[in-house]
Write a protein that holds these residues in place. Sequence first.
Motif, PDB file in Angstrom:
ATOM      1  N   UNK A 299       7.852  13.181   7.489  1.00 10.22           N
ATOM      2  CA  UNK A 299       7.729  13.460   6.091  1.00 10.22           C
ATOM      3  C   UNK A 299       7.179  12.532   5.501  1.00 10.22           C
ATOM      4  N   UNK A 300       6.425  13.516   4.462  1.00 11.38           N
ATOM      5  CA  UNK A 300       5.882  12.194   3.416  1.00 11.38           C
ATOM      6  C   UNK A 300       6.195  11.764   2.482  1.00 11.38           C
ATOM      7  N   UNK A 301       6.503   9.876   1.942  1.00 11.16           N
ATOM      8  CA  UNK A 301       7.268   9.745   1.356  1.00 11.16           C
ATOM      9  C   UNK A 301       6.726   8.514   0.358  1.00 11.16           C
ATOM     10  N   UNK A 302       6.254   9.209  -1.261  1.00 17.08           N
ATOM     11  CA  UNK A 302       6.210   8.032  -1.690  1.00 17.08           C
ATOM     12  C   UNK A 302       5.916   6.850  -1.498  1.00 17.08           C
ATOM     13  N   UNK A 303       5.992   5.802  -1.047  1.00 12.93           N
ATOM     14  CA  UNK A 303       6.571   4.730  -1.016  1.00 12.93           C
ATOM     15  C   UNK A 303       6.442   3.463  -1.925  1.00 12.93           C
ATOM     16  N   UNK A 304       5.903   2.224  -1.358  1.00 11.63           N
ATOM     17  CA  UNK A 304       5.624   1.463  -1.296  1.00 11.63           C
ATOM     18  C   UNK A 304       4.108   1.870  -2.433  1.00 11.63           C
ATOM     19  N   UNK A 305       4.042   2.007  -3.464  1.00 12.05           N
ATOM     20  CA  UNK A 305       2.793   2.908  -4.041  1.00 12.05           C
ATOM     21  C   UNK A 305       2.758   2.656  -5.589  1.00 12.05           C
ATOM     22  N   UNK A 306       4.760   2.989  -5.235  1.00 19.88           N
ATOM     23  CA  UNK A 306       6.001   2.944  -6.843  1.00 19.88           C
ATOM     24  C   UNK A 306       5.415   1.438  -7.319  1.00 19.88           C
ATOM     25  N   UNK A 307       5.923   0.848  -6.365  1.00 20.97           N
ATOM     26  CA  UNK A 307       5.735  -1.167  -6.444  1.00 20.97           C
ATOM     27  C   UNK A 307       4.610  -2.189  -7.069  1.00 20.97           C
ATOM     28  N   UNK A 308       3.296  -1.063  -6.219  1.00 23.10           N
ATOM     29  CA  UNK A 308       2.128  -1.450  -6.004  1.00 23.10           C
ATOM     30  C   UNK A 308       1.545  -0.867  -7.349  1.00 23.10           C
ATOM     31  N   UNK A 309       2.011  -0.122  -7.627  1.00 27.23           N
ATOM     32  CA  UNK A 309       1.647   0.613  -9.349  1.00 27.23           C
ATOM     33  C   UNK A 309       2.300  -0.367 -10.659  1.00 27.23           C
ATOM     34  N   UNK A 310       3.132  -0.579 -10.022  1.00 26.89           N
ATOM     35  CA  UNK A 310       4.288  -1.084 -11.262  1.00 26.89           C
ATOM     36  C   UNK A 310       3.865  -2.620 -11.210  1.00 26.89           C
ATOM     37  N   UNK A 311       3.571  -3.700 -10.138  1.00 32.17           N
ATOM     38  CA  UNK A 311       2.899  -4.441 -10.131  1.00 32.17           C
ATOM     39  C   UNK A 311       1.817  -4.631 -11.054  1.00 32.17           C
ATOM     40  N   UNK A 312       0.027  -3.666 -10.735  1.00 30.60           N
ATOM     41  CA  UNK A 312      -0.680  -3.309 -11.107  1.00 30.60           C
ATOM     42  C   UNK A 312      -0.530  -3.446 -12.585  1.00 30.60           C
ATOM     43  N   UNK A 313       0.220  -2.246 -13.221  1.00 27.07           N
ATOM     44  CA  UNK A 313       0.263  -2.459 -14.692  1.00 27.07           C
ATOM     45  C   UNK A 313       0.598  -3.400 -15.548  1.00 27.07           C
ATOM     46  N   UNK A 314       1.313  -4.264 -14.810  1.00 28.45           N
ATOM     47  CA  UNK A 314       1.683  -5.857 -15.572  1.00 28.45           C
ATOM     48  C   UNK A 314       1.274  -6.491 -15.175  1.00 28.45           C
ATOM     49  N   UNK A 315      -0.190  -6.665 -14.691  1.00 26.59           N
ATOM     50  CA  UNK A 315      -1.050  -7.594 -14.931  1.00 26.59           C
ATOM     51  C   UNK A 315      -1.304  -8.593 -15.539  1.00 26.59           C
TER      52      UNK A 315
END
Length: 489
Positions: A299-315
């Motif tokens: 199964x493809x699960x949306x993984x560290x993308x969620x954390x990576x994108x939060x980090x990017x949004x908070x830069x």
Amino acid sequence: MQHNNFLAFDLGASSGRAILGTLEQGKLKLTEVHRFDNQMQYINGHFFWNIFSLFNELKTGLKKCIQEFGVQPDSIGVDTWGVDFVHLNKEGMIISLPFAYRDSRTDTSMDELFAKIPKEEVYEQTGIQFMQFNSLFQLFSMIQDQSSLLEITDKILFMPDALNYLFSGEAVAEYTIASTSQMVVPGEMKWQTGLIEKAGIPTSILANLVKPGTQIGKIKPDVAQETGSTEVPVIAVAGHDTASAIASVPADDKNYAYISSGTWSLMGIESEKPLVSSKTLEMNYTNEGGVEGTTRFLKNIMGMWLIQECRRAWLDMKNYTWDEMVKLASGSEPFKYLINPDDSCFLNPKKMPEAIIEYCAKTGQGKPENHAQIIRCVYDSLALKYRFTLEQILSVSEELIEKIHIIGGGANNRFLNQLTADATKLKVVAGPTEATATGNILLQAKAMGALQSLAEMRTVVKHSFEVEEFTPGSDLDWDAAYQRYTSLK
């Protein structure tokens, strides 16, 4: 002649590396010789990959390996993410930047194709999880849009195949990467031509399929001259990064599930045969090609993308390290907020934290109030998603699962590893972190005669890398949290 130096090019959706692997006395030593960024390019309303820039980075990696590290590799191999492809015209020229899988042009393609070919028929013939960006839907969207690009396309090549082509001039479709397209017969080295033709896609644009570990040619003279390399073999390794990663799972039995943890979390088992049924269709599981005739049921699960994108949004506010984000999460109340990581709203939102807050509010949980709560929400939800996925796998497979191997960059996340052990109530074995490059290198070694089998490859991994074990043992009520998680709508 002994071959023991192999150069792996491992490309992900956010970065790429050139990793030199040296195999001596049954042990593998890895040396990173080059690292570079990879980002989708937004041009005229669409997302693309810059294939030419990526090829330049690969040539730089080869050049540095020879000039700065003093090693002429015995072969090279490329792995990347799945589904995306380039277009060649009849003169063999790349005629467009390849579209990136997160592009919106396929938003309606699945429903449009299912109006023409029943969903059940597509799954029965391919065994692949339905995701709107699968190559089948990308090509079908071009048919629907009457794309002039498709009219002048002689061949399509998946990303690793395209980079192999730029190195060698040989155009082939490696089996593991082709299997991600939703256009291959499950468990077989065959294009599903009837389905492809029914979708209106010309089968003439498909290259010949080759097994992972095939020597497809040698580095072209002009590339050799530019990089200072000899004309060494180009190996079509397991071109799909997950297939390469799973080839490096340090297991000596079959009683395990794996999570290849990175931007995506790929969770599944290595099966002797495809598992294609009405139940696996309902659960939307995939059967992708593996090494030595195995099938990656996962199964493809949306993984560290969620954390990576939060980090990017908070830069703009705070440039968090990954460790700082884990520390925030570990100090935050568990299970206060939960999400389904695979909800479509998280595929490519403008701002991930806002998407998470909105999801929590929409599902009657209130709104996370700070960064710590958002990060904890993601980690708890991923661990619970892994438990959910494990239970689904057990419901359709006869395999006994006694532990979970976590490989890839996400294996470094000790906090999530422990949450995963606690949520699933199984021992977690974490490592190697450089799983994809390791599998790539060891398949080159096998192709060059330095190793003989997948089992021998895995023995090398066990002797070469430290792993860390996590035992389930938590005071938290994971069962109650799981009930809450499964009730999310």
